[in-house]
Design a protein around this motif. Structure first.
Motif, PDB file in Angstrom:
ATOM      1  N   GLU A   1      -0.732  -9.831 -11.477  1.00  0.00           N
ATOM      2  CA  GLU A   1      -0.067  -9.090 -10.403  1.00  0.00           C
ATOM      3  C   GLU A   1       1.055  -8.209 -10.941  1.00  0.00           C
ATOM      4  N   PHE A   2       1.762  -8.707 -11.962  1.00  0.00           N
ATOM      5  CA  PHE A   2       2.835  -7.913 -12.563  1.00  0.00           C
ATOM      6  C   PHE A   2       2.263  -6.663 -13.229  1.00  0.00           C
ATOM      7  N   LEU A   3       1.165  -6.837 -13.976  1.00  0.00           N
ATOM      8  CA  LEU A   3       0.528  -5.701 -14.640  1.00  0.00           C
ATOM      9  C   LEU A   3      -0.002  -4.708 -13.615  1.00  0.00           C
ATOM     10  N   LEU A   4      -0.523  -5.211 -12.502  1.00  0.00           N
ATOM     11  CA  LEU A   4      -1.020  -4.340 -11.430  1.00  0.00           C
ATOM     12  C   LEU A   4       0.095  -3.446 -10.905  1.00  0.00           C
ATOM     13  N   CYS A   5       1.272  -4.042 -10.697  1.00  0.00           N
ATOM     14  CA  CYS A   5       2.434  -3.268 -10.230  1.00  0.00           C
ATOM     15  C   CYS A   5       2.803  -2.172 -11.229  1.00  0.00           C
ATOM     16  N   VAL A   6       2.848  -2.538 -12.497  1.00  0.00           N
ATOM     17  CA  VAL A   6       3.230  -1.582 -13.546  1.00  0.00           C
ATOM     18  C   VAL A   6       2.245  -0.424 -13.602  1.00  0.00           C
ATOM     19  N   ILE A   7       0.949  -0.739 -13.587  1.00  0.00           N
ATOM     20  CA  ILE A   7      -0.089   0.295 -13.669  1.00  0.00           C
ATOM     21  C   ILE A   7       0.001   1.262 -12.493  1.00  0.00           C
TER      22      ILE A   7
ATOM     23  N   LEU B   1       5.072   0.116  -1.297  1.00  0.00           N
ATOM     24  CA  LEU B   1       5.604  -1.168  -0.837  1.00  0.00           C
ATOM     25  C   LEU B   1       4.559  -1.933  -0.028  1.00  0.00           C
ATOM     26  N   ILE B   2       3.768  -1.224   0.752  1.00  0.00           N
ATOM     27  CA  ILE B   2       2.731  -1.872   1.556  1.00  0.00           C
ATOM     28  C   ILE B   2       1.639  -2.472   0.665  1.00  0.00           C
ATOM     29  N   VAL B   3       1.118  -1.683  -0.276  1.00  0.00           N
ATOM     30  CA  VAL B   3      -0.004  -2.158  -1.098  1.00  0.00           C
ATOM     31  C   VAL B   3       0.426  -3.199  -2.133  1.00  0.00           C
ATOM     32  N   LEU B   4       1.695  -3.156  -2.547  1.00  0.00           N
ATOM     33  CA  LEU B   4       2.165  -4.079  -3.587  1.00  0.00           C
ATOM     34  C   LEU B   4       3.028  -5.205  -3.033  1.00  0.00           C
ATOM     35  N   ALA B   5       2.998  -5.385  -1.711  1.00  0.00           N
ATOM     36  CA  ALA B   5       3.845  -6.413  -1.095  1.00  0.00           C
ATOM     37  C   ALA B   5       3.561  -7.800  -1.662  1.00  0.00           C
ATOM     38  N   LYS B   6       2.282  -8.144  -1.840  1.00  0.00           N
ATOM     39  CA  LYS B   6       1.939  -9.485  -2.333  1.00  0.00           C
ATOM     40  C   LYS B   6       2.470  -9.748  -3.736  1.00  0.00           C
ATOM     41  N   PRO B   7       2.170  -8.885  -4.736  1.00  0.00           N
ATOM     42  CA  PRO B   7       2.719  -9.155  -6.076  1.00  0.00           C
ATOM     43  C   PRO B   7       4.244  -9.120  -6.126  1.00  0.00           C
ATOM     44  N   ILE B   8       4.857  -8.290  -5.309  1.00  0.00           N
ATOM     45  CA  ILE B   8       6.324  -8.225  -5.300  1.00  0.00           C
ATOM     46  C   ILE B   8       6.909  -9.536  -4.794  1.00  0.00           C
TER      47      ILE B   8
ATOM     48  N   VAL C   1      -5.887   4.694  -2.870  1.00  0.00           N
ATOM     49  CA  VAL C   1      -7.166   4.712  -3.590  1.00  0.00           C
ATOM     50  C   VAL C   1      -7.028   3.995  -4.929  1.00  0.00           C
ATOM     51  N   LEU C   2      -5.947   4.279  -5.640  1.00  0.00           N
ATOM     52  CA  LEU C   2      -5.709   3.650  -6.943  1.00  0.00           C
ATOM     53  C   LEU C   2      -5.616   2.129  -6.813  1.00  0.00           C
ATOM     54  N   TYR C   3      -4.942   1.680  -5.775  1.00  0.00           N
ATOM     55  CA  TYR C   3      -4.790   0.234  -5.565  1.00  0.00           C
ATOM     56  C   TYR C   3      -6.147  -0.444  -5.371  1.00  0.00           C
ATOM     57  N   PHE C   4      -7.000   0.134  -4.531  1.00  0.00           N
ATOM     58  CA  PHE C   4      -8.306  -0.478  -4.271  1.00  0.00           C
ATOM     59  C   PHE C   4      -9.234  -0.420  -5.493  1.00  0.00           C
TER      60      PHE C   4
END
Length: 490
Positions: free
Chosen positions: A445-451, A306-313, A433-436
């Motif tokens: 951003e949607f694809l980033l969330c899915v991955i 939730l922290i790393v994906l807050a922006k795309p969400i 690590v995966l997020y960075f």
């Protein structure tokens, strides 16, 4: 003797129901946020926060009390019939009282005149919740019916929302649709529950017998409501409707995830009450430890995600007009861990043990802390200040429960909790690590969330297998059984 329903099946059913309750808002909320914009969405949210206090007065802690006490005597139909009639009668009286107090408030406080129609519209849910007697379904662990009816009504509500909410002026229609599904469910449930007990208002009600525990549960729920809903009310009062709208988007995501995780332990409360009420300490302790262990494995990775994906969400849900909600969501994600752990302590341990006074003390302190700090934090940091006070309130509940109920230190196996926490921290590190790694490479951003979600899920399964975590083997065996059963049918 009533046949015990499967805890695993009930957990799955309640999880599906809650998941559908997550999916539908994820479909509707981005649409509503863009159509109504922050100002009109803020008006509805503010009116809901006012109604919530009077809904609490009408409820008087009856649902929690009825589930705990009713679960103990559900095999004795005569005792349960008398108990259900008395509880329902009290609920009708408190509902009438809540409406009288609401009417007085609207007449006295002139500043609420612009919200009066919204408040009256939304308050219809108070009456129908009382009539719905949904606590009977919970007592008998009838989660199949609860799940099916919920999904059907949500589909209908979704269709009506897209048909009738077209512009900002339709915020009254949106407000009505937020309570419409609840009204339909409660009317249907009133007649469905007659298969168990035909509840009715009775004249000779042993009010005094129930009043003390009900007041404790009510006071506890009041404190919880204050520190959960006071944020929106105080932001609207101290700052603006715009900030309420911004806060509501972040809270929507936080609440969705919190509700989804809480659904895992919510279905176990009647069974835990049954075990403890019948002095079955072995099963009580086993089930309690399984609940905490499974949720610890999920909580830390969920918070990290939730922290790393807050922006795309936030961008997906509200669009660019809600960018201010990104930091708010990141702050609230920290509260998620303490909210769920605190929920296990208060609902799964303290309530079956009859330690609701500890819950009351914890929630009163949390409410005072939340409201007091809001006066200082909201004018300075607006919605982010309210998010910080929510984190502190949730932490205080966990700490007070641990300090006040010494049995929590012995009923839980803390070695297992620590081991699962280490496993969860390792996965959380992988998510970061995966997020960075992926953020500079993936533009969508949607694809980033899915991955990140898919890769994290797969990696976590392998990690738990490598670390020989017992709960992943239980899950894999269950999946294997389901596959084999399907193959046999084919």
């Amino acid at each position: 003797m009533l046949k015990m329903k499967s805890i695993k099946v009930n957990v799955i059913l309640n999880f599906i129901k809650t998941l559908m309750g997550v999916i539908f808002p994820l479909i509707t909320f981005p649409y509503v946020a863009r159509i109504l914009q922050a100002n009109y969405l803020g008006k509805v949210t503010y009116a809901q926060s006012i109604v919530s206090y009077f809904a609490l007065i009408a409820a008087l802690g009856i649902s929690t009390y009825a589930v705990r006490e009713g679960a103990k005597i559900r095999e004795n139909k005569y005792q349960l019939q008398q108990f259900a009639n008395e509880v329902f009668t009290i609920n009708i009286i408190t509902t009438i009282g809540a409406y009288i107090l609401l009417a007085i408030l609207l007449l006295i406080v002139k500043d609420l005149s612009q919200y009066s129609k919204l408040i009256l519209l939304l308050s219809s849910s108070i009456l129908f919740t009382t009539i719905g007697v949904d606590w009977l379904n919970v007592i008998f662990e009838d989660y199949f019916v609860i799940t099916i009816r919920s999904i059907c009504i949500q589909v209908l509500n979704l269709v009506l929302l897209f048909i009738f909410v077209k512009n900002e002026r339709d915020y009254y229609i949106y407000a009505f649709l937020t309570v419409f599904s609840q009204i339909i469910i409660c009317i249907w449930n009133f007649f469905y529950c007659r298969k168990y007990i035909k509840v009715r208002v009775i004249i000779q009600c042993k009010f005094l017998k129930h009043i003390k525990p009900l007041l404790i549960f009510f006071s506890n729920n009041l404190a919880v409501t204050i520190y959960c809903y006071a944020d929106s009310t105080m932001i609207g009062w101290l700052v603006s409707d715009y900030c309420v709208g911004i806060y509501s988007v972040a809270v929507k995501v936080y609440t969705i995830l919190k509700t989804l995780l809480a659904s895992v332990f919510a279905v176990c409360i009647p069974r835990l009450s049954f075990y403890y009420g019948n002095n079955d300490q072995t099963n009580f302790r086993t089930l309690l430890n399984s609940i905490l262990s499974c949720l610890i494995l999920v909580l830390l990775p969920a918070m990290t995600g939730l922290i790393v994906l807050a922006k795309p969400i936030i961008m997906f849900l509200g669009g660019s007009g809600y960018q201010d909600a990104i930091l708010t969501l990141r702050i609230l994600s920290v509260a998620l861990v303490f909210a769920i752990v605190g929920g296990i302590f208060t609902n799964c341990a303290n309530i079956p043990m009859g330690k609701e006074k500890i819950n009351l003390r914890a929630t009163i302190i949390a409410a005072i802390l939340n409201v007091s700090l809001n006066f200082f934090m909201i004018p300075i940091m607006k919605q982010n200040g309210a998010a910080i006070t929510t984190v502190l309130a949730e932490i205080s509940v966990v700490v007070i429960c641990l300090l006040s109920n010494q049995r929590l230190k012995t009923v839980f196996d803390w070695n297992i909790v620590f081991r699962n926490s280490v496993h969860a921290i390792l996965e959380s590190t992988f998510i970061i690590v995966l997020y960075f790694i992926m953020y500079p490479l993936v533009k969508s951003e949607f694809l980033l969330c899915v991955i990140i979600v898919v890769c994290s899920l797969i990696s976590y399964i392998f990690l738990l297998i490598i670390l020989k975590n017992p709960y992943i083997y239980i899950l894999l065996r269950k999946a294997e059984e389901i596959i084999k059963n399907k193959q046999k049918r084919n």
